[in-house]
Write a protein that holds these residues in place. Structure first.
Motif, short mmCIF file in Angstrom:
data_model
loop_
_atom_site.label_atom_id
_atom_site.label_comp_id
_atom_site.label_asym_id
_atom_site.label_seq_id
_atom_site.Cartn_x
_atom_site.Cartn_y
_atom_site.Cartn_z
N ASN A 163 1.99 16.85 3.66
CA ASN A 163 1.76 17.74 4.79
C ASN A 163 2.58 19.00 4.59
N SER A 168 0.85 -1.17 0.00
CA SER A 168 0.00 0.00 0.00
C SER A 168 0.90 1.23 0.00
N VAL A 169 0.57 2.17 -0.89
CA VAL A 169 1.36 3.39 -0.99
C VAL A 169 0.47 4.57 -0.67
N ASP A 170 0.97 5.46 0.17
CA ASP A 170 0.23 6.64 0.57
C ASP A 170 0.96 7.86 0.04
N ALA A 171 0.25 8.77 -0.58
CA ALA A 171 0.87 9.96 -1.14
C ALA A 171 0.42 11.21 -0.40
N THR A 172 0.31 11.11 0.90
CA THR A 172 -0.11 12.25 1.70
C THR A 172 0.96 13.33 1.68
#
Length: 138
Positions: free
Chosen positions: A108, A102-106
């Motif tokens: 901040n 799973s890849v998250d591109a958050t």
């Protein structure tokens, strides 16, 4: 089979997989290694419980210094990495490993003053804003 205890984490089959991957101290100078299983279970017990190294039960794992030194040695010489890679390879061959990723591109964002970078050369208006708020003007 090893006796069941809250201090014993491996069954005999699991220990056989790991024990073959640990280095021996044959040919090295110094005191020979003690029981590898006892020490490795001490390392795992310490991380599982979160207790300080000095509080390891000596009757179960031996001197805490021995457990700590072996953990440090295995971390620095790459033993833990080799054990992990070997166990992952075995599990993959047996089809017991799920390679779903799973890849998250958050993203901040931080305020410009939250960074440790230098201020830009151009005027940011900060000096004038401070004086306007105090009622003095520029």
């Amino acid at each position: 089979m090893a006796k069941t205890s809250r201090f014993r984490l491996f069954d005999d089959a699991q220990w056989e997989l790991i024990s073959e991957l640990l280095p021996s101290n044959e040919g090295r100078r110094g005191h020979p290694f003690g029981d590898d299983r006892r020490v490795v279970e001490g390392i795992i017990y310490r991380y599982r419980t979160g207790i300080p190294w000095r509080d390891l039960p000596r009757s179960e794992f031996g001197p805490w210094q021995t457990v700590w030194k072996r953990r440090r040695r295995y971390a620095s010489d790459g033993t833990w990495d080799r054990v992990l890679m070997a166990l992952l390879a075995m599990a993959d061959v047996d089809g017991r490993l799920d390679w779903t990723v799973s890849v998250d591109a958050t993203i901040n964002r931080a305020h410009q003053h939250a960074t440790n970078t230098t201020r830009p050369d151009q005027d940011t208006g900060g000096w004038g804003e401070l004086h306007e708020l105090s009622g003095r003007g520029v």
